[in-house]
Enzyme design. Structure first.
Site, short mmCIF file in Angstrom:
data_model
loop_
_atom_site.label_atom_id
_atom_site.label_comp_id
_atom_site.label_asym_id
_atom_site.label_seq_id
_atom_site.Cartn_x
_atom_site.Cartn_y
_atom_site.Cartn_z
N ASP A 1 0.83 -1.20 0.00
CA ASP A 1 0.00 0.00 0.00
C ASP A 1 0.87 1.26 0.00
O ASP A 1 0.76 2.11 0.87
CB ASP A 1 -0.95 -0.03 1.21
CG ASP A 1 -1.81 -1.28 1.23
OD1 ASP A 1 -2.96 -1.20 0.80
OD2 ASP A 1 -1.31 -2.34 1.65
N ASP B 1 -1.78 -2.82 -3.87
CA ASP B 1 -2.06 -1.39 -3.91
C ASP B 1 -0.76 -0.66 -4.18
O ASP B 1 -0.28 0.15 -3.39
CB ASP B 1 -2.75 -0.91 -2.63
CG ASP B 1 -4.25 -1.19 -2.65
OD1 ASP B 1 -4.75 -1.75 -3.65
OD2 ASP B 1 -4.93 -0.84 -1.67
N TYR C 1 -1.51 4.40 -6.28
CA TYR C 1 -2.74 5.10 -5.87
C TYR C 1 -3.02 6.26 -6.82
O TYR C 1 -2.12 6.79 -7.45
CB TYR C 1 -2.58 5.63 -4.45
CG TYR C 1 -2.72 4.57 -3.39
CD1 TYR C 1 -3.97 4.18 -2.93
CD2 TYR C 1 -1.60 3.95 -2.86
CE1 TYR C 1 -4.11 3.20 -1.96
CE2 TYR C 1 -1.73 2.96 -1.89
CZ TYR C 1 -2.98 2.59 -1.45
OH TYR C 1 -3.12 1.61 -0.49
N ASN D 1 -6.75 -3.97 -4.63
CA ASN D 1 -8.00 -3.47 -5.18
C ASN D 1 -7.83 -2.12 -5.87
O ASN D 1 -8.49 -1.84 -6.88
CB ASN D 1 -9.07 -3.38 -4.08
CG ASN D 1 -8.62 -2.59 -2.87
OD1 ASN D 1 -7.69 -2.98 -2.18
ND2 ASN D 1 -9.29 -1.48 -2.59
N HIS E 1 -3.22 -9.69 -1.14
CA HIS E 1 -3.42 -8.29 -0.74
C HIS E 1 -4.35 -8.16 0.45
O HIS E 1 -4.07 -7.41 1.39
CB HIS E 1 -4.00 -7.49 -1.91
CG HIS E 1 -4.30 -6.06 -1.54
ND1 HIS E 1 -3.30 -5.18 -1.16
CD2 HIS E 1 -5.48 -5.38 -1.44
CE1 HIS E 1 -3.85 -4.00 -0.86
NE2 HIS E 1 -5.16 -4.10 -1.02
N HIS F 1 -10.40 -2.54 7.64
CA HIS F 1 -11.24 -3.42 6.84
C HIS F 1 -11.66 -4.69 7.59
O HIS F 1 -12.63 -5.35 7.20
CB HIS F 1 -10.51 -3.83 5.55
CG HIS F 1 -10.26 -2.69 4.62
ND1 HIS F 1 -9.02 -2.09 4.50
CD2 HIS F 1 -11.09 -2.02 3.79
CE1 HIS F 1 -9.10 -1.12 3.61
NE2 HIS F 1 -10.34 -1.05 3.17
N HIS G 1 -3.49 -4.16 2.46
CA HIS G 1 -4.88 -3.70 2.48
C HIS G 1 -5.17 -2.81 3.68
O HIS G 1 -5.55 -1.66 3.50
CB HIS G 1 -5.85 -4.88 2.41
CG HIS G 1 -7.24 -4.49 2.01
ND1 HIS G 1 -7.51 -3.61 0.98
CD2 HIS G 1 -8.47 -4.85 2.51
CE1 HIS G 1 -8.81 -3.46 0.84
NE2 HIS G 1 -9.41 -4.20 1.75
N HIS H 1 -3.84 -0.39 6.37
CA HIS H 1 -2.62 0.42 6.35
C HIS H 1 -2.00 0.44 7.75
O HIS H 1 -2.04 1.43 8.48
CB HIS H 1 -2.95 1.84 5.89
CG HIS H 1 -3.42 1.89 4.47
ND1 HIS H 1 -3.61 3.07 3.78
CD2 HIS H 1 -3.74 0.90 3.59
CE1 HIS H 1 -4.02 2.81 2.54
NE2 HIS H 1 -4.11 1.49 2.42
#
Length: 332
Positions: free
Chosen positions: A50, A83, A86, A121, A215, A224, A250, A252
């Site tokens: 990420d 990720d 971004y 994602n 991920h 999440h 996923h 952070h």
């Protein structure tokens, strides 16, 4: 447009001729890469996820500390848990974000090793085929990003799993986001085949350490939380095949949870740039050993009988360390 399978084969040929890696075909559909290690019976690598924000949100600061730790450990390679770019992946093979968020950020000498990456994602919100394209390796030969694949690093095998197509929300409640689902539809068939190939590869593996990378979290107390689809469909396969740990991004944060029904360790390394301070699902997860809601990364050191994982914050301070040992059995 060439299919993913064709692009994957082109990538494998490119690796074999240009980077010294060996691509080996296996009976299962997962592509396998043989990654030579230092030859002293040890393996070490860094894990970050990420991250791709053009150096912002402390991405550059985390990268600097990765370079320092990578040199100390003499890492064999690096793992990205997805990720990678971004907010919406790459727009194409010539998107400057690849250079601005990867090439120009991870410049330390110790980080000039192979990077093995899965999609997250956010990557699926862009041009997925671009991120998978071997053309990116002409810009930076470190980059390998495939959907699902295997890295054989002698004493360990790493099984990379494309987890985004498992999550029903992205298909049925995409909000205002558009996803690039080329190559993964229908998702029920695609994910079933991924699991079938993974299970076959895990059963055939004779590696001392089995590591699965995806991920999305299986277990998490972060923003999440648990990924229901992976708890129901992926976790039973990991438990049945003696997987040692599952590594994800996923959320952070940096996080360590022990499974309550097997020796599996769930390790989240999704703190490569923007972190979510104080954003927790709950703190009651059984087996929770550590949670840190700041930026950082993870290191893994392995021998035939010993494992050590460490979490580092943005200043390079070790904020969590965990070790375990295995008995060395004779092969006779």
């Amino acid at each position: 447009m060439a299919s993913f399978r064709n692009k994957s084969m082109v990538l494998c040929l490119w690796l074999a001729t240009s980077f010294g890696l060996v691509y080996v075909s296996v009976l299962a559909e997962l592509q396998r890469f043989e990654h030579p290690t230092k030859g002293d019976g040890t393996l070490s690598f860094l894990v970050v996820g990420d991250w791709g924000r053009q150096g912002d949100f402390n991405q550059s600061a985390v990268a600097r500390q990765m370079g320092i730790v990578g040199e100390k450990l003499d890492v064999d390679f690096l793992v990205s848990t997805g990720d990678n770019f971004y907010d919406d992946g790459l727009t194409g093979e010539h998107d400057p974000a690849f250079v601005d968020s990867f090439v120009n950020i991870y410049k330390a000498r110790s980080l000039q090793k192979q990077w093995y990456s899965v999609l997250g994602n956010h990557d699926y919100r862009g041009d997925v085929e671009a991120q998978l394209s071997p053309s990116l390796r002409k810009i930076d030969s470190r980059w390998i990003c495939l959907r699902s694949f295997i890295v054989n690093a002698e004493i360990a095998e790493l099984f990379f799993v494309d987890t985004t197509p498992f999550v029903k929300e992205y298909f049925f409640e995409p909000k205002n986001h558009e996803y690039d689902w080329r190559g993964v539809t229908p998702p029920k068939t695609y994910t079933r085949n991924v699991l079938k190939d993974l299970q076959s590869a895990l059963r055939e593996s004779t590696a001392k350490w089995k590591i699965v990378v995806g991920h999305h979290a299986i277990r998490s107390v972060g923003h999440h939380g648990d990924t229901k689809e992976l708890v129901e469909r992926l976790l039973p396969i990991l438990r049945a095949n003696n997987v040692d740990f599952y590594v994800n991004g996923h959320d952070h944060c940096l996080e360590h949870i022990s499974d309550d029904k097997s020796p599996i360790q769930f390790l989240t390394s999704g703190a490569g740039s923007k972190a979510w301070r104080g954003d927790l699902k709950e703190m009651k997860e059984e087996g929770l050993k550590y949670f840190y809601d700041g930026q950082g990364f993870m290191s893994v050191k392995l021998t035939q009988t010993h494992l050590e994982i460490a979490f580092y914050d943005v200043l390079g301070t070790v904020v969590h360390k965990w070790t375990m040992s295995k008995q060395l059995h004779s092969s006779i």
